[in-house]
Design a protein around this motif. Structure first.
Motif, PDB file in Angstrom:
ATOM      1  N   MET A  47       0.838  -1.206   0.000  1.00  0.00           N
ATOM      2  CA  MET A  47       0.000   0.000   0.000  1.00  0.00           C
ATOM      3  C   MET A  47       0.876   1.262   0.000  1.00  0.00           C
ATOM      4  O   MET A  47       0.563   2.240  -0.700  1.00  0.00           O
ATOM      5  N   LEU A  50       2.014   1.666  -3.483  1.00  0.00           N
ATOM      6  CA  LEU A  50       0.915   2.167  -4.317  1.00  0.00           C
ATOM      7  C   LEU A  50       0.780   3.684  -4.162  1.00  0.00           C
ATOM      8  O   LEU A  50       0.609   4.401  -5.157  1.00  0.00           O
ATOM      9  N   ARG A 172      -1.682  -8.795  -3.417  1.00  0.00           N
ATOM     10  CA  ARG A 172      -2.176  -7.564  -4.046  1.00  0.00           C
ATOM     11  C   ARG A 172      -3.655  -7.687  -4.389  1.00  0.00           C
ATOM     12  O   ARG A 172      -4.419  -6.736  -4.276  1.00  0.00           O
ATOM     13  N   THR A 177      -4.231  -3.340  -3.906  1.00  0.00           N
ATOM     14  CA  THR A 177      -2.978  -2.757  -4.400  1.00  0.00           C
ATOM     15  C   THR A 177      -2.626  -3.249  -5.805  1.00  0.00           C
ATOM     16  O   THR A 177      -1.488  -3.105  -6.253  1.00  0.00           O
ATOM     17  N   GLU A 179      -3.505  -1.998  -8.618  1.00  0.00           N
ATOM     18  CA  GLU A 179      -3.350  -0.921  -9.606  1.00  0.00           C
ATOM     19  C   GLU A 179      -1.989  -0.232  -9.627  1.00  0.00           C
ATOM     20  O   GLU A 179      -1.737   0.600 -10.488  1.00  0.00           O
ATOM     21  N   SER A 180      -1.104  -0.542  -8.694  1.00  0.00           N
ATOM     22  CA  SER A 180       0.197   0.128  -8.632  1.00  0.00           C
ATOM     23  C   SER A 180       1.054  -0.211  -9.852  1.00  0.00           C
ATOM     24  O   SER A 180       1.388  -1.382 -10.075  1.00  0.00           O
TER      25      SER A 180
END
Length: 426
Positions: A47, A50, A172, A177, A179-180
C-alpha cells in the motif's frame, strides 16, 4: 537469529516518502518469500508503494530481487534466437495461440510461460486445455527439447520461477494494491526476465476491456516495463493496442481455439490477423529476423504445421473435436443500422458468468462456454437479427450473462473506427 532489518522500518521509510536502499529491498523480498515477513507487513508495504511509488532505481532493484527469489531459466542450449511476448490481458485475446507457432515457423524460438484466467480476462492455458489431451505442465528438460525441435512452447510456469511474485500477486489481489504501476511492472517483468528470453514484445492493452482504461497510464506502464527489460539486458519493445472492443469474434476457451486455428489456416477475423502479424514482426525483429515476412508462413501452411507439432508435443490431439456447449441463447439487434459500440468489458464479464472464467484461482472453468460476436462495430445490422450468441453448459447462467450485456452495445447511423495498434514504445 537477528535480522539485518526490521520490516516496520522498511514500511515507515516508504510510507513517509523515503527511498529504500538496495539492501532493504533485497532483504524484504527475500524475507517475505521465506515467510519471515508477515503477510500483513507486506500488505502495508504494498500500500505504501501504491501511494508513494518507487524510483527507477528502487524498481529495478525490486524486480531483480523478485527474479533472484527463484531460478532463472537457462536457454543457452536453444539453437534458435529466442523471442517472447506478453499481453496485459483483454477480452477475446487469443493472440498467443496463432502467434507462438507463427513466429517459430519463421525461425525463432518462443518460450512462452502463460497463466490462467481470472475475472473477465481469459487465460491462455485455459484455452489450450480445451484441446483433448493437452497438458500445461512441461519439465525444464522437455521445455528446452521442444524449443529446439518445434520452436515454440506454451506452458505453465514452474513453482521455482519468481516465487516472490506468486506470493505478492495473491496478496495484491486481496489488499486493493493491484493498480500500482511499479508492482504491475515488476510482477510481469520478473517472470518474463526469469524465463531467459533474449528479446520480449509487450502488448499493452488500452480501453474498457483492458486493465489500463486510459492511454496515459497504459503508456506509463509500457515505458516502465520497457525500461526494466532493457536494464536487465532483454531487448524489449511494447505496442499499445486497443481493447475497447473484443478481439476477433469469440470470447471463451474452445471458441477461441477454433478461431485461432482459422487464423493459422489463412483465414480468421481481420483484427486478430492484423495484431498477430504486427506482434510477429516485432518478435522477429527482436530475434534478428527482421527480413522474414510472417504473412508468408500463414499463407503457405508452415504456421499450421508448427501449431500441430506444438499441440502434439504436449499430449494434445490437434484433430480432436473441441467441446461444444449444450445450450445456446441468441441476443438480437435492438434496431436496424450500424453497430457503433460493443463493450469489451461487458462481453468479458458475460463470458465469465457463462462459465468461461473464474472468480477465484481454484474455480473450474467450462471449455465450451463463451460468447460469439455475430457482428462487430462498423457492421450493418437488422432489427431482430442475431447480434450475439451465448454458449453455456448450464442454461441457468444465461440470466446473469444477459444482465452483464445490458447497455453494452449501441446501433446508430455510423461508426468511427479506431486503430488497433495505437503506438509503439521502445
Amino acid at each position: 537469529m537477528s535480522s539485518a532489518f526490521d520490516a516496520v522500518d522498511v514500511i515507515r521509510t516508504k510510507r513517509d516518502g523515503g527511498e529504500l536502499s538496495d539492501a532493504q529491498i533485497d532483504w524484504v523480498i527475500d524475507a517475505y518469500t521465506r515467510g519471515a515477513v508477515a503477510e500483513e507487513q507486506m500488505a502495508a508495504l504494498a500500500m505504501a508503494v501504491l501511494l508513494r511509488g518507487l524510483t527507477p532505481r528502487e524498481l529495478a532493484r525490486w524486480t531483480a530481487a523478485m527474479i533472484a527469489s527463484g531460478e532463472r531459466l537457462d536457454l543457452s542450449a536453444v539453437a534458435r534466437p529466442t523471442s517472447d511476448k506478453h499481453s496485459t490481458g483483454g477480452v477475446g485475446d487469443k493472440i498467443t495461440l496463432p502467434l507462438a507457432p507463427l513466429v517459430a515457423a519463421c525461425g525463432a524460438a518462443v518460450p512462452q510461460l502463460s497463466g490462467r484466467g481470472l475475472g473477465h480476462t481469459g487465460g491462455t492455458l485455459d484455452k489450450l486445455e480445451s484441446i483433448p489431451g493437452w497438458r500445461a505442465e512441461v519439465s525444464n528438460a522437455a521445455f528446452i527439447a521442444q524449443l529446439n525441435e518445434v520452436g515454440a512452447v506454451v506452458c505453465a510456469a514452474g513453482d521455482e520461477l519468481a516465487p516472490a511474485d506468486r506470493k505478492l500477486y495473491a496478496l495484491r489481489d486481496v489488499t486493493g494494491t493491484v493498480e500500482s504501476i511499479p508492482l504491475i511492472a515488476s510482477s510481469i517483468m520478473s517472470k518474463k526476465i526469469a524465463e531467459g528470453s533474449a528479446s520480449l514484445v509487450l502488448d499493452v492493452k488500452v480501453g474498457t476491456g483492458a486493465f489500463m482504461k486510459d492511454l496515459t497510464t497504459a503508456r506509463q506502464l509500457a515505458e516502465t516495463m520497457v525500461g526494466l527489460g532493457t536494464a536487465h539486458g532483454v531487448r524489449t519493445v511494447a505496442l499499445l493496442t486497443d481493447m475497447s472492443t473484443p478481439l476477433g469474434r469469440t470470447a471463451g476457451n474452445a471458441l477461441e481455439v477454433t478461431e485461432s486455428v482459422e487464423v493459422l489456416a489463412g483465414g480468421g477475423p481481420a483484427d486478430v490477423v492484423e495484431l498477430t502479424l504486427a506482434l510477429a514482426r516485432e518478435m522477429l525483429a527482436g530475434a534478428g529476423l527482421a527480413d522474414v515476412d510472417p504473412a508468408d508462413a500463414l499463407r503457405d501452411g508452415r504456421a499450421m504445421d508448427t501449431w500441430r507439432a506444438m499441440i502434439a508435443a504436449q499430449g494434445g490431439d490437434p484433430d480432436a473435436p473441441l467441446p461444444t456447449a449444450r445450450e445456446r441463447h441468441v441476443v438480437a439487434a435492438p434496431a436496424s443500422g450500424v453497430l457503433t459500440r460493443l463493450d469489451a468489458y461487458a462481453v468479458g464479464v458475460a463470458a465469465w458468468r457463462l462459465g468461461a472464467g473464474r472468480a477465484r484461482k481454484e474455480d473450474p472453468v467450462s471449455a465450451a462456454a463463451g460468447v460469439v460476436l455475430l457482428a462487430k462495430p462498423g457492421d450493418r445490422v437488422q432489427a431482430g437479427a442475431p447480434l450475439l450468441e451465448l454458449h453455456a453448459d448450464d442454461p441457468s447462467r444465461f440470466e446473469r450473462a444477459l444482465a452483464a450485456l445490458d447497455g453494452a452495445f449501441e446501433v446508430g447511423g455510423s461508426a468511427s473506427s479506431a486503430p488497433l495498434v495505437i503506438d509503439r514504445v521502445g
